[in-house]
Design an enzyme around this catalytic site. Structure first.
Site, PDB file in Angstrom:
ATOM      1  N   ASP A  95       0.807  -1.220   0.000  1.00 28.78           N
ATOM      2  CA  ASP A  95       0.000   0.000   0.000  1.00 28.78           C
ATOM      3  C   ASP A  95       0.842   1.274   0.000  1.00 28.78           C
ATOM      4  O   ASP A  95       0.415   2.298   0.508  1.00 28.78           O
ATOM      5  CB  ASP A  95      -0.916  -0.004   1.227  1.00 28.78           C
ATOM      6  CG  ASP A  95      -0.153  -0.329   2.518  1.00 28.78           C
ATOM      7  OD1 ASP A  95       1.072  -0.089   2.576  1.00 28.78           O
ATOM      8  OD2 ASP A  95      -0.782  -0.827   3.461  1.00 28.78           O
ATOM      9  N   GLU A 131      -1.866   5.034   3.360  1.00 29.64           N
ATOM     10  CA  GLU A 131      -1.874   3.635   2.948  1.00 29.64           C
ATOM     11  C   GLU A 131      -3.271   3.108   2.610  1.00 29.64           C
ATOM     12  O   GLU A 131      -3.436   2.345   1.647  1.00 29.64           O
ATOM     13  CB  GLU A 131      -1.224   2.769   4.037  1.00 29.64           C
ATOM     14  CG  GLU A 131       0.272   2.930   4.166  1.00 29.64           C
ATOM     15  CD  GLU A 131       0.692   4.119   5.012  1.00 29.64           C
ATOM     16  OE1 GLU A 131       1.907   4.332   5.175  1.00 29.64           O
ATOM     17  OE2 GLU A 131      -0.207   4.850   5.515  1.00 29.64           O
ATOM     18  N   HIS A 222       6.207   5.169  13.702  1.00 28.00           N
ATOM     19  CA  HIS A 222       6.504   6.195  12.706  1.00 28.00           C
ATOM     20  C   HIS A 222       5.282   6.661  11.924  1.00 28.00           C
ATOM     21  O   HIS A 222       5.414   7.387  10.945  1.00 28.00           O
ATOM     22  CB  HIS A 222       7.527   5.662  11.696  1.00 28.00           C
ATOM     23  CG  HIS A 222       7.000   4.527  10.856  1.00 28.00           C
ATOM     24  ND1 HIS A 222       7.025   3.230  11.297  1.00 28.00           N
ATOM     25  CD2 HIS A 222       6.416   4.514   9.640  1.00 28.00           C
ATOM     26  CE1 HIS A 222       6.481   2.450  10.372  1.00 28.00           C
ATOM     27  NE2 HIS A 222       6.099   3.207   9.359  1.00 28.00           N
ATOM     28  N   ARG A 224       2.277   8.510  10.177  1.00 25.45           N
ATOM     29  CA  ARG A 224       1.958   9.915   9.943  1.00 25.45           C
ATOM     30  C   ARG A 224       0.765  10.376  10.771  1.00 25.45           C
ATOM     31  O   ARG A 224       0.736  11.486  11.277  1.00 25.45           O
ATOM     32  CB  ARG A 224       1.653  10.156   8.453  1.00 25.45           C
ATOM     33  CG  ARG A 224       2.864  10.176   7.545  1.00 25.45           C
ATOM     34  CD  ARG A 224       2.441  10.553   6.128  1.00 25.45           C
ATOM     35  NE  ARG A 224       3.569  10.657   5.232  1.00 25.45           N
ATOM     36  CZ  ARG A 224       4.066   9.640   4.530  1.00 25.45           C
ATOM     37  NH1 ARG A 224       3.514   8.434   4.653  1.00 25.45           N
ATOM     38  NH2 ARG A 224       5.092   9.805   3.731  1.00 25.45           N
TER      39      ARG A 224
END
Length: 402
Positions: A95, A131, A222, A224
Site C-alpha cells: 500500500d 496507505e 513512525h 503519519r
C-alpha cells in the site's frame, strides 16, 4: 513470461524478496526488478540481506520529498522502462506510494497488474494515511489479487472482485522471516548478534534479558497519523514504563523522519533503560525481535511477523487493517492513549496467563509458502490467460455503484 516487480521501501522489499527469489527459481518466468528507492538506505539493507540486484533503480529519494514528489517521479520514471521491457505483468506489494504509482503506470501501459498482499482494509481512508487510500486504488487497478488472509479475500469479494481472480496465499512476510531465522539458526550466529548489540549500542546480551525478572521491549513507531499529540503520548507512555520498571529495557530503532526523531529524542533521550538506536538492518532486527518479551508498534508488517515467533504485540493505533491478529489473540489495539499503553504493557508483564495466551495463539498470517503459491498462479493462470488471449479480468461494476 516477463514479470516486472516494483518496490521502493524497506517493508515492500522484505515482503517482495521471497517472490523475487521464487521467480528466479521458476522455469518459464523471467523476473525483472525495479526499485524506486523511496527509502534509499533502508531499502539497500534489505537488498543486501536477500542478495537482490535490481535491474533498474529510479533513485527518486530527495531530502524533504513528499507524496506528490514520490508519485510523479515514480510514474514518469517507469514510463520509458515499461515501454522498453514490455512485461506481461507488473507485480506490486502492499500500500505504498511506489506501489500505487507502479500500478498506475502499468495501467496506462495496458499491462496486467498483480497485487501482493491485496485486500487489507480499515475502510477509513485517513487511517492509516495514505496507505488505506493507496491499497483501495491499487485494488481497482489490479487484475490478479494475492490475498494474505480469508478476511482480505472477503473484503475484495465485497468490493466486486471476481472470486476467480483472487488467491489465498498467506503473507510473504512470514516467508521472509522464516528464511532469515532459519539462516541465523543454521549458522549459529547468535553470539555474533550479541556482540553487535553490545559493541554498537551498549545493549548487553539481549538473549539473557528476563533472567533477573527484567524484560526487553521492542518498539517501532513512525505513523503519519500519529504525528503531533499522538506521538507525544506514545513517548510519554514509554517514559513512564521505563521509570516505573527499572529492570525493563526498551529498545527503539528510531525512524529517520524528523517528525519522529524530534519528540523521541526530546522526551526519551537520557533515560538510562531506553535505548534509542538507528534503524536496524533486517537481520539484527529479526534477532532482536526473537529475543524480546513483547512488541509495541504502530507498524504494519511487525503485526504479522512477531506473532509468527510467539511475541505478543500491542498496536499503538486506533484501527488496524490486520484485524485477524486481534481476533486470533496475538495482537491488541491500544491506540495512542498514554494510560492505556502503560496499563496493557504492565498487564503483559504481570499476568502470566494473559502472556501465555497471546504468545501461543495461532498465527493467522500463513505458513511461509506464500511466494510459492504466487508463482504457481503466475505459471498456471496468468500464462493461460496470455496463451488464450483472454481479456483482462473484470470487476463486477454493479458492486461499485456504476
Amino acid at each position: 513470461m516477463k514479470v516486472f516487480m516494483v518496490f521502493g521501501t524497506r517493508p515492500e522489499a522484505i515482503k517482495m524478496a521471497p517472490v523475487v527469489r521464487a521467480i528466479d527459481g521458476a522455469d518459464g518466468l523471467d523476473g525483472v526488478v525495479c526499485v524506486t528507492a523511496q527509502h534509499r538506505e533502508m531499502l539497500a539493507q534489505v537488498l543486501k540481506v536477500f542478495d537482490i540486484t535490481p535491474q533498474y533503480d529510479l533513485d527518486i529519494m530527495t531530502e524533504g520529498q513528499d507524496l506528490f514528489d514520490i508519485t510523479t517521479k515514480s510514474l514518469s520514471g517507469l514510463r520509458n522502462i515499461l515501454g522498453m521491457e514490455e512485461p506481461e505483468i507488473v507485480l506490486v506489494q502492499g500500500d505504498t506510494t511506489t506501489a500505487f504509482a507502479a500500478s498506475l503506470a502499468a495501467y496506462y501501459s495496458k499491462i496486467a497488474v498483480g497485487h501482493v498482499e491485496a485486500g487489507l482494509r480499515t475502510y477509513d481512508k485517513l487511517s492509516p494515511f495514505p496507505e488505506e487510500g493507496m491499497r483501495h486504488l491499487i485494488g481497482v487497478l489490479a487484475d490478479y489479487h494475492f490475498a494474505p488472509t480469508k478476511r482480505a479475500m472477503s473484503n475484495l469479494l465485497k468490493e466486486g472482485v471476481s472470486k476467480e481472480n483472487i488467491w489465498l496465499t498467506g503473507n510473504t512476510v512470514v516467508d521472509a522471516l522464516f528464511h532469515v531465522r532459519g539462516r541465523q539458526d543454521a549458522s549459529g550466529s547468535g553470539a555474533e548478534w550479541e556482540r553487535y548489540f553490545e559493541e554498537k549500542w551498549n545493549l548487553s546480551c539481549p538473549s539473557r534479558f528476563g533472567d533477573d525478572g527484567g524484560r526487553l521491549v521492542l518498539v517501532t513507531g513512525h505513523r503519519r497519523e500519529s504525528f503531533g499529540e499522538g506521538f507525544e503520548n506514545i513517548c510519554m507512555a514509554l517514559k513512564e514504563i521505563a521509570e516505573r520498571r527499572r529492570n525493563v529495557s526498551i529498545v527503539y530503532p528510531v525512524h529517520l523522519n524528523p517528525n519522529v526523531q524530534g519528540p523521541v529524542r526530546r522526551i526519551l533521550g537520557g533515560q538510562p533503560n531506553i535505548y534509542l538506536i538507528d534503524p536496524l538492518d533486517y537481520e539484527p532486527f529479526v534477532y532482536l525481535m526473537s529475543r524480546c518479551y513483547l512488541v509495541l508498534t504502530d507498524s504494519g508488517g511487525i503485526q504479522e511477523e512477531a506473532p509468527s515467533i510467539g511475541k505478543p504485540v500491542l498496536v499503538m493505533r486506533q484501527k488496524t487493517e490486520r484485524p485477524e491478529g486481534v481476533e486470533a489473540g496475538t495482537v491488541k489495539l491500544v491506540g495512542t492513549d498514554k494510560e492505556k499503553i502503560v496499563k496493557e504493557t504492565f498487564r503483559l508483564f504481570d499476568d502470566a496467563s494473559l502472556y501465555e495466551r497471546m504468545s501461543t495463539a495461532v498465527n493467522p498470517y500463513g505458513d511461509g509458502r506464500a511466494a510459492e503459491r504466487i508463482v504457481e498462479v503466475l505459471e498456471e493462470r496468468v500464462l493461460e490467460d496470455l496463451r488464450s488471449g483472454a481479456e483482462r479480468p473484470a470487476r463486477d461494476r454493479t458492486k461499485l455503484g456504476v
